[in-house]
Design an enzyme around this catalytic site. Structure first.
Site, PDB file in Angstrom:
ATOM      1  N   HIS A   1      11.664   8.989 -20.232  1.00 31.24           N
ATOM      2  CA  HIS A   1      11.842  10.446 -20.136  1.00 31.24           C
ATOM      3  C   HIS A   1      13.272  10.786 -19.716  1.00 31.24           C
ATOM      4  O   HIS A   1      13.909  10.056 -18.953  1.00 31.24           O
ATOM      5  CB  HIS A   1      10.861  11.041 -19.137  1.00 31.24           C
TER       6      HIS A   1
ATOM      7  N   VAL B   1       0.839  -1.199   0.000  1.00 35.48           N
ATOM      8  CA  VAL B   1       0.000   0.000   0.000  1.00 35.48           C
ATOM      9  C   VAL B   1       0.874   1.249   0.000  1.00 35.48           C
ATOM     10  O   VAL B   1       1.802   1.375   0.802  1.00 35.48           O
ATOM     11  CB  VAL B   1      -0.939   0.009   1.229  1.00 35.48           C
TER      12      VAL B   1
ATOM     13  N   TYR C   1      -2.250  12.918 -14.629  1.00 30.96           N
ATOM     14  CA  TYR C   1      -1.504  14.176 -14.640  1.00 30.96           C
ATOM     15  C   TYR C   1      -2.425  15.388 -14.545  1.00 30.96           C
ATOM     16  O   TYR C   1      -2.010  16.444 -14.058  1.00 30.96           O
ATOM     17  CB  TYR C   1      -0.501  14.256 -15.792  1.00 30.96           C
TER      18      TYR C   1
ATOM     19  N   ASP D   1      -1.042  17.334 -11.515  1.00 34.76           N
ATOM     20  CA  ASP D   1      -0.468  18.637 -11.866  1.00 34.76           C
ATOM     21  C   ASP D   1      -1.300  19.787 -11.314  1.00 34.76           C
ATOM     22  O   ASP D   1      -0.754  20.771 -10.799  1.00 34.76           O
ATOM     23  CB  ASP D   1      -0.340  18.763 -13.383  1.00 34.76           C
TER      24      ASP D   1
ATOM     25  N   TYR E   1       2.038  24.647 -18.656  1.00 36.25           N
ATOM     26  CA  TYR E   1       3.020  23.924 -19.470  1.00 36.25           C
ATOM     27  C   TYR E   1       3.703  24.831 -20.491  1.00 36.25           C
ATOM     28  O   TYR E   1       4.893  24.668 -20.777  1.00 36.25           O
ATOM     29  CB  TYR E   1       2.360  22.757 -20.215  1.00 36.25           C
ATOM     30  N   GLN E   2       2.947  25.798 -21.058  1.00 41.42           N
ATOM     31  CA  GLN E   2       3.524  26.722 -22.042  1.00 41.42           C
ATOM     32  C   GLN E   2       3.637  28.138 -21.473  1.00 41.42           C
ATOM     33  O   GLN E   2       3.570  29.119 -22.213  1.00 41.42           O
ATOM     34  CB  GLN E   2       2.675  26.729 -23.322  1.00 41.42           C
TER      35      GLN E   2
ATOM     36  N   LYS F   1     -28.987   4.956 -22.104  1.00 40.56           N
ATOM     37  CA  LYS F   1     -29.496   4.142 -21.001  1.00 40.56           C
ATOM     38  C   LYS F   1     -30.437   3.053 -21.516  1.00 40.56           C
ATOM     39  O   LYS F   1     -30.470   1.952 -20.979  1.00 40.56           O
ATOM     40  CB  LYS F   1     -30.215   5.049 -19.998  1.00 40.56           C
TER      41      LYS F   1
ATOM     42  N   HIS G   1      10.360  10.106 -26.324  1.00 40.35           N
ATOM     43  CA  HIS G   1      10.600   9.409 -25.059  1.00 40.35           C
ATOM     44  C   HIS G   1       9.921   8.037 -25.032  1.00 40.35           C
ATOM     45  O   HIS G   1      10.362   7.139 -24.322  1.00 40.35           O
ATOM     46  CB  HIS G   1      10.156  10.274 -23.872  1.00 40.35           C
TER      47      HIS G   1
END
Length: 626
Positions: free
Chosen positions: A200, A107, A308, A312, A367-368, A517, A223
């Site tokens: 990576h 765990v 992520y 993140d 990220y940018q 459904k 990568h």
């Protein structure tokens, strides 16, 4: 204690009775490939479970491994197994075949997913130097220098993806036992999630997206390519093949399956387009949905993004609007064009658009980020200057550089973010230039962003074009500029940033299938105009940023004016601060006038009528006051 000593003196052989008990090691036989069993193998399993008296009954009914998932307590009664307790005992023994919780798990307490359980085979993979290397690779690279909380690494992200991969495949298994998902399938999917980022390099996407691209422009390397090579090296270097077989995997078939989940078909010429032959070797077409869990090539909805997004956002301090737990509740497999795909409820289509919008927001805000990109640009320059002066020992004692370490996994295992500190703290004269660039980062003496613009249509993003544009910006001197300031092309850096919903200019939701459904077995497609009129019209755009290396005010002011003049020459969009940094230039371009044309929601005809009315009013006023 005295009694014990006295007994030993009287009978020395009694010492054996006081030995510390040894830890018992139980050998568990794994039957994860039960779907290939015939009648004989099924009866042998019953025998191993102490149910040999019912072998003849199973043999008479010709029950094979495929049929075991369909057996219920009622079905067992029908074939003559009378006592309820025996029927329940048989069902309990059979469920061991497809339930992964047959062994004690370890765990982890994860800040995102809570208490995460991992299978013993996954622990063996985690406890290797190749996987532990991920502890020293920042998940967001240079973004950590902008967002102080973004200090998380690829290690915890990989554990999260392995966990979520197991959650999704187990949810499908519980909801649809007819899919015949075996414990072996579940383990392979979890291993793929765990190992998908092994390849990576330092500072994550900066390494393959910027550094390798410039250091070795002649190769196409990602990568994911290194992840496959590193996975092979991890298995061989740690002798894991026998361990994998002990836990029920079939080699080399399952190794192929794991690698295909990470990087797609191993045959690079194979096509994923509709109507093409089945490109995968690890699993047949009836298990096609398993390839959509870790890295979904079909529409981009996979557990890698789920982790992520959550991880993140948590570390960046940004709100995450997508809840993967809700997707897990509605995920099921339906058949589409002869293949099985993971689908979700029709009412979830809006949430999926929100998911891709969240992805776009993360790219724009983090990220940018302009400063983050500047820092990664500077780190890349430092690494390029240091490339040939950093020596890493690989297999057979051969030495490799920063850019060639990707060719040898033993050398690549030693290459992490620590190379930044290695250069920064070195005293080597060959690393003086690189060292100075990194010191500038540490002391926050960064390149400056002089502006951002967009082209009318997407431009080809390559190194030669950026070099050409750097020369063009330096040469775009406005007539009003100071004559004594000379700007050099090498002082500019042009960066092209592509933003999209994950499939370039395509709408990824067009490749998602939904179910209603009323009929959960039928897959349907939902078009954008069936959802909302407020959804984006296009799903990709390209940003062009220009950075300037000098920081003195006079040169920086001149560089900004050069940038605005260059945008005018190239017919690019007006920079947001163009009217501030070059007020004498922007009025010279008619298309840059601030008339808000095209933003009011009017169509072309209405706009023309309104324009005519405005002109008529102006003429009337002119006649009135003449």
């Amino acid at each position: 204690m005295e009694n014990r000593k006295r007994k030993l003196e009287q009978d020395p052989s009694a010492v054996d009775t006081f030995k510390t008990p040894e830890k018992r090691v139980s050998v568990v036989r794994h039957d994860s490939d039960f779907m290939r069993w015939g009648v004989d193998e099924t009866c042998q399993y019953l025998h191993r479970q102490g149910l040999e008296e019912w072998e003849d009954t199973f043999r008479e009914q010709k029950i094979t491994g495929v049929g075991l998932r369909y057996l219920s307590e009622t079905e067992l009664e029908k074939i003559g197994i009378g006592p309820l307790g025996v029927r329940l005992q048989i069902l309990h023994s059979l469920r061991k075949l497809w339930q992964i919780a047959a062994e004690p798990n370890k765990v982890f307490n994860d800040p995102i997913h809570g208490h995460v359980e991992m299978h013993p085979l996954l622990i063996r993979i985690i406890d290797t130097p190749q996987f532990q290397r991920l502890r020293n690779l920042k998940q967001l690279g240079g973004t950590y220098y902008v967002f102080p909380g973004a200090s998380h690494n690829r290690f915890e992200h990989s554990i999260g993806v392995g966990y979520l991969a197991g959650q999704l495949v187990q949810a499908l298994n519980d909801r649809q036992p007819e899919l015949l998902i075996s414990r072996r399938d579940i383990l392979c999917v979890q291993i793929a999630g765990l190992c998908h980022d092994l390849g990576h390099g330092p500072f994550s996407h900066m390494f393959d997206g910027m550094f390798i691209r410039k250091a070795r422009p002649g190769i196409k390397w990602k990568h994911e390519t290194a992840s496959l090579a590193m996975f092979d090296y991890l298995v061989s270097d740690n002798g894991l093949e026998p361990v994998m077989e002990q836990h029920g995997l079939v080699l080399p078939e399952d190794l192929v399956f794991i690698k295909e989940q990470i990087a797609g078909p191993l045959d690079t010429k194979a096509s994923l387009s509709q109507g093409a032959p089945w490109p995968y070797k690890g699993r047949s077409e009836d298990k096609s949905f398993l390839y959509e869990i870790v890295a979904n090539k079909r529409n981009g909805i996979d557990v890698d993004k789920w982790d992520y997004f959550a991880r993140d956002c948590y570390h960046l301090g940004i709100q995450n609007n997508f809840d993967y737990r809700r997707f897990l509740k509605f995920a099921r497999v339906c058949e589409v064009d002869g293949k099985k795909h993971i689908c979700t409820r029709d009412k979830e289509v809006g949430n999926l658009y929100d998911m891709f919008h969240t992805r776009n927001c993360l790219h724009r805000r983090a990220y940018q980020h302009k400063v983050g990109n500047i820092i990664e640009t500077m780190i890349t320059e430092a690494f390029l200057k240091a490339d040939q002066h950093i020596q890493i020992e690989g297999s057979g004692g051969e030495m490799f550089t920063l850019s060639t370490a990707i060719d040898d996994m033993e050398a690549y295992t030693k290459l992490t973010d620590n190379v930044f500190e290695q250069i920064l703290n070195s005293s080597s004269p060959e690393l003086a230039e690189s060292r100075q660039i990194l010191r500038n980062i540490v002391c926050r003496r960064l390149y400056k962003c002089v502006g951002q613009t967009q082209a009318n249509k997407p431009m080809e993003d390559n190194q030669d074009m950026c070099l050409h544009w750097e020369r063009a910006v330096a040469g775009s001197k406005p007539q009003s500029a100071a004559q004594d300031v000379i700007l050099q092309p090498e002082d500019f850096v042009v960066s092209v940033i592509n933003l999209d919903y994950g499939m370039k200019g395509k709408n990824p939701i067009n490749n998602v299938r939904f179910y209603c459904k009323n009929d959960p077995t039928k897959a349907i497609q939902i078009r954008k105009n069936q959802v909302s009129k407020l959804l984006p019209e296009s799903f990709a755009e390209q940003l062009i940023r220009v950075y300037y290396k000098k920081t003195d005010e006079r040169s920086l002011e001149a560089a900004k004016k050069h940038f605005v003049q260059w945008c005018m020459n190239m017919n690019f969009s007006k920079p947001q601060d163009g009217d501030v940094i070059a007020p004498e230039l922007t009025p010279l371009k008619d298309s840059w006038s601030n008339n808000n044309e095209g933003e009011s929601g009017e169509d072309d005809g209405t706009r023309a009528i309104n324009w005519a009315n405005v002109n008529g009013q102006k003429k009337a006023k002119a006649r009135l006051f003449k």
